[in-house]
Design a protein around this motif. Structure first.
Motif, PDB file in Angstrom:
ATOM      1  N   LEU A  49     -56.699  19.295  14.851  1.00 39.65           N
ATOM      2  CA  LEU A  49     -56.601  20.406  13.907  1.00 39.65           C
ATOM      3  C   LEU A  49     -57.084  20.032  12.505  1.00 39.65           C
ATOM      4  N   GLY A  50     -57.647  18.848  12.365  1.00 40.56           N
ATOM      5  CA  GLY A  50     -58.187  18.464  11.064  1.00 40.56           C
ATOM      6  C   GLY A  50     -57.132  18.090  10.044  1.00 40.56           C
ATOM      7  N   PRO A  69     -63.670  23.671   8.845  1.00 36.64           N
ATOM      8  CA  PRO A  69     -62.509  24.562   8.973  1.00 36.64           C
ATOM      9  C   PRO A  69     -62.732  25.714   9.951  1.00 36.64           C
ATOM     10  N   ARG A  72     -61.142  26.083  13.424  1.00 39.33           N
ATOM     11  CA  ARG A  72     -59.750  26.514  13.632  1.00 39.33           C
ATOM     12  C   ARG A  72     -59.580  28.029  13.649  1.00 39.33           C
ATOM     13  N   LEU A  73     -60.709  28.757  13.553  1.00 38.59           N
ATOM     14  CA  LEU A  73     -60.610  30.214  13.451  1.00 38.59           C
ATOM     15  C   LEU A  73     -59.848  30.852  14.610  1.00 38.59           C
ATOM     16  N   TYR A 101     -56.269  34.603   8.693  1.00 34.99           N
ATOM     17  CA  TYR A 101     -57.153  34.691   9.854  1.00 34.99           C
ATOM     18  C   TYR A 101     -58.041  35.923   9.794  1.00 34.99           C
TER      19      TYR A 101
ATOM     20  N   ASN B   3     -56.425  34.174  -0.707  1.00 32.35           N
ATOM     21  CA  ASN B   3     -55.108  34.094  -0.068  1.00 32.35           C
ATOM     22  C   ASN B   3     -54.248  32.997  -0.663  1.00 32.35           C
ATOM     23  N   ALA B  98     -52.752  23.936   5.877  1.00 32.22           N
ATOM     24  CA  ALA B  98     -54.000  23.212   6.126  1.00 32.22           C
ATOM     25  C   ALA B  98     -54.510  23.397   7.553  1.00 32.22           C
ATOM     26  N   SER B  99     -53.680  23.979   8.437  1.00 29.39           N
ATOM     27  CA  SER B  99     -54.191  24.234   9.787  1.00 29.39           C
ATOM     28  C   SER B  99     -54.886  25.590   9.866  1.00 29.39           C
ATOM     29  N   LYS B 100     -54.888  26.316   8.761  1.00 29.24           N
ATOM     30  CA  LYS B 100     -55.614  27.581   8.724  1.00 29.24           C
ATOM     31  C   LYS B 100     -57.108  27.298   8.557  1.00 29.24           C
ATOM     32  N   PRO B 101     -57.944  28.277   8.939  1.00 28.36           N
ATOM     33  CA  PRO B 101     -59.391  28.023   8.822  1.00 28.36           C
ATOM     34  C   PRO B 101     -59.881  28.112   7.384  1.00 28.36           C
ATOM     35  N   ILE B 102     -59.357  27.246   6.527  1.00 25.47           N
ATOM     36  CA  ILE B 102     -59.774  27.237   5.121  1.00 25.47           C
ATOM     37  C   ILE B 102     -60.110  25.813   4.718  1.00 25.47           C
ATOM     38  N   LYS B 103     -60.961  25.692   3.710  1.00 24.43           N
ATOM     39  CA  LYS B 103     -61.312  24.366   3.201  1.00 24.43           C
ATOM     40  C   LYS B 103     -60.144  23.808   2.402  1.00 24.43           C
ATOM     41  N   ARG B 104     -59.989  22.498   2.469  1.00 25.25           N
ATOM     42  CA  ARG B 104     -58.925  21.896   1.661  1.00 25.25           C
ATOM     43  C   ARG B 104     -59.208  22.052   0.174  1.00 25.25           C
TER      44      ARG B 104
END
Ligand SMILES: Nc1ncnc2c1ncn2[C@@H]1O[C@H](COP(=O)(O)OP(=O)(O)O)[C@@H](O)[C@H]1O
Ligand SMILES: [Mg+2]
Lengths: 299, 280
Positions: A49-50, A69, A72-73, A101, B3, B98-104
């Motif tokens: 999951l990075g 990222p 993980r979508l 999301y 967000n 951080a597990s969301k599809p976003i850049k850190r």
């Protein structure tokens, strides 16, 4: 493949949390990663999951390198030690998840309602999370993980915080997700959880993947022949021992022999009979998954 | 990013530290206003003397008021910001984020933006109120350009503190970060005072120490710049600049650019370290 890891390794100082792990999970599988505490299950999921950076090796999620990222979508995640912003209400947390999301605004409410319904939190969503019980928090975590209808969901020890009733409910949710075709990756140290729901299993021990395959493979490859016999020649005994077939020997009369195929049974018996061995009893039984598991994890 | 910004606003608004900070700020402003009121009432009456008194004492008190304000807003920025990242890591909520599809990097930038905006707003309102009170009670003659510029520079003080606070928050525990930041902040204030004293008694050693501390954390330089911008256009004697909070050694405008670069460099470092951090 939804998940693919290639020689994935994580080192914490001298401690190898994950050692050279290669596995792949295809769409529609319910993949159970089993192993004792500290084996490296959570670390593996966090790398995919990075969240944790691999020391070496690579991982792809939804076909995309995990450093991106966007991989993980289409993914949901229920962390093991589960903590939320407890100053939010359950509803707010799900609303925030929905936005992350990119669920379009007009569909957010329906998605939230459906997730709340599924985990049985309907009616409690306006309360602050800090007033939730552990079980309710776990369900909220599950709701957040399934909210956006992801193709793939990671569940890290999904039932460990729950009482028996809660466990049963989570298992039912897992069955529901499985039936809807969602791919699941479940971490657990409890075999009983996995046996019922998983289509595939992998065993991890001290960071190493020691076995992996379809659940049926594990049970089939592990028949045992239990023999009560007298006068087994030393040559045959040492041969069994050499081949690792001799799993147990009590008072020189009761033997447990591991075999991979039922067809071996008549061969063994006729050979013993031809050698003048007196056979009092011969029983065949498949080992339970639990025995396989205990065997794999013992040192 | 949008967000993260929304979530961070929601978080900050809920923080007790912010509520306490706002209450203390209000109490302080009331005390300041009441104090000024009585001082003016008891001022020596008559002619040229009074005008001089009003300008001299008025400016002295304005400087003093701004000094306390900078301390208030600086402390608030540190207290709010110490846990901005580390608390998420310590409590485990970072796994959700951080597990969301976003850049850190958008986590850092979004959070920093909100913290910077909120504390700069606090600084601006506070400095503006202190100036308004002084100008009103002492009938100070000021240039609005100077005051505006002064307030804008003053608003950079908390932002300049937040940059190392964020860096520390990605590298250390909230506790260690808090302690380090207060030590650093105290050094910067003491360094600034030594620089002023050094300038008065012509000791270059002291001045240099002040300059070095300004490079490590340029908050005191920002405060001095604020004061000098306000006084630029005022007709005041050298007398009023000699108080402990006055400004003899004025930092150059280059300090302003230095501060902006300082903030950017620390932010880049914060993103770099956060990108490579194991969130476990
Ligand atoms: N952040 C960390 N720093 C150092 N060691 C860690 C860290 N996280 C996990 N470990 C170690 O890595 C190993 C695997 O841990 P973990 O993945 O949590 O196992 P599991 O989930 O199977 O119980 C353990 O020995 C644990 O102590
Ligand atoms: Mg674990």
């Amino acid at each position: 493949m939804l998940i693919e890891t290639i020689n994935l390794t994580k080192r914490y100082g001298n401690n190898l949390a994950c050692d050279d792990i290669c596995l792949s999970v295809a769409e529609g599988q319910v993949f159970g990663l089993l192993g004792p505490n500290g084996a490296g299950k959570s670390t593996l999921v966090k790398m995919i999951l990075g969240l944790v950076k691999p020391s070496s090796g690579r991982a792809l999620l939804n076909g995309i390198p995990v450093s991106d990222p966007r991989s993980r979508l289409n993914t949901g995640y229920l962390p093991e030690l589960f903590r939320f912003y407890d100053w939010l209400s359950g509803y707010e947390l799900l609303k925030i998840s929905a936005r992350f999301y990119d669920i379009p605004p007009h569909r957010q409410q329906a998605a939230i309602d459906k997730a709340l319904e599924t985990v049985g939190l309907k009616g409690r969503e306006k309360e602050e999370i800090k007033n939730y019980s552990k079980g309710m928090q776990q369900r909220l975590g599950l709701a957040a993980a399934i909210l956006h209808d992801p193709k793939l969901i990671f569940l890290d020890e999904p039932t460990s915080a729950l009482d028996p009733v809660g466990r049963k409910e989570v298992r039912e949710i897992i069955e529901q997700l499985k039936a809807s075709g969602t791919t699941l990756f479940i971490n657990s140290h409890l075999l009983s959880e996995m046996e019922a729901s998983c289509t595939h299993l992998a065993f991890i021990k001290k960071g190493r993947l020691v076995a992996s395959g379809k659940i049926s493979d594990f049970v089939l490859s592990s028949h045992q022949l239990s023999l009560k016999a007298e006068g087994v020649p030393a040559a045959i005994l040492s041969e069994w021992e050499r081949e690792g077939k001799l799993l147990g020997l009590d008072d020189n009369r009761t033997f447990t022999i591991g075999i991979s195929d039922e067809e071996e049974v008549p061969v063994i018996i006729s050979r013993l009979a031809a050698g003048g061995v007196r056979i009092y009893r011969a029983t065949m039984h498949g080992r339970s998954l639990e025995e396989v598991f205990l065997d794999l994890v013992k040192d | 990013m949008k967000n993260i910004v929304r979530l961070t606003f929601r978080e900050i608004i809920n923080k007790k530290i912010l509520h306490i900070g706002i209450i203390l700020t209000l109490i302080y402003l009331i005390f300041y206003g009441v104090g000024l009121h009585y001082l003016v009432k008891n001022a020596p009456a008559g002619g040229g003397m009074q005008a001089l008194f009003m300008q001299e004492v008025g400016f002295e008190l304005l400087t003093f008021g701004l000094f306390i304000s900078s301390f208030l807003t600086g402390t608030l920025a540190i207290m709010l910001g110490v846990g901005s990242i580390s608390h998420e890591v310590e409590s485990g909520t970072v796994l959700f984020l951080a597990s969301k599809p976003i850049k850190r990097s958008s986590i850092i930038m979004g959070k920093f933006g909100v913290y910077a905006f909120s504390t700069a707003l606090h600084a601006g309102v506070l400095a503006g109120a202190v100036m308004a009170l002084s100008i009103y009670f002492f009938r100070l003659s000021v240039s609005w350009a100077g005051v505006t510029l002064g307030v804008l520079i003053f608003m950079l003080i908390p932002v300049c503190l937040l940059a190392p606070v964020f860096l520390g928050s990605t590298l250390m525990s909230s506790m260690a970060n808090g302690v380090s930041m207060f030590v650093l902040y105290s050094l910067a204030i003491i360094g600034g005072m030594m620089e002023q004293i050094g300038a008065i008694i012509h000791k270059t050693g002291l001045v240099n120490m002040g300059i070095i501390s300004s490079l490590i954390l340029p908050v005191d330089a920002l405060f001095r710049l604020t004061v000098s911008k306000i006084s630029d256009f005022m007709e005041i004697g050298i007398m009023s600049q000699l108080g402990p909070f006055g400004t003899v050694s004025v930092p150059s405008t280059a300090m302003l650019f230095y501060t902006l670069i300082y903030i950017m460099v620390l932010l880049v470092l914060t993103v770099y370290f956060f990108n490579n951090k194991d969130l476990s």
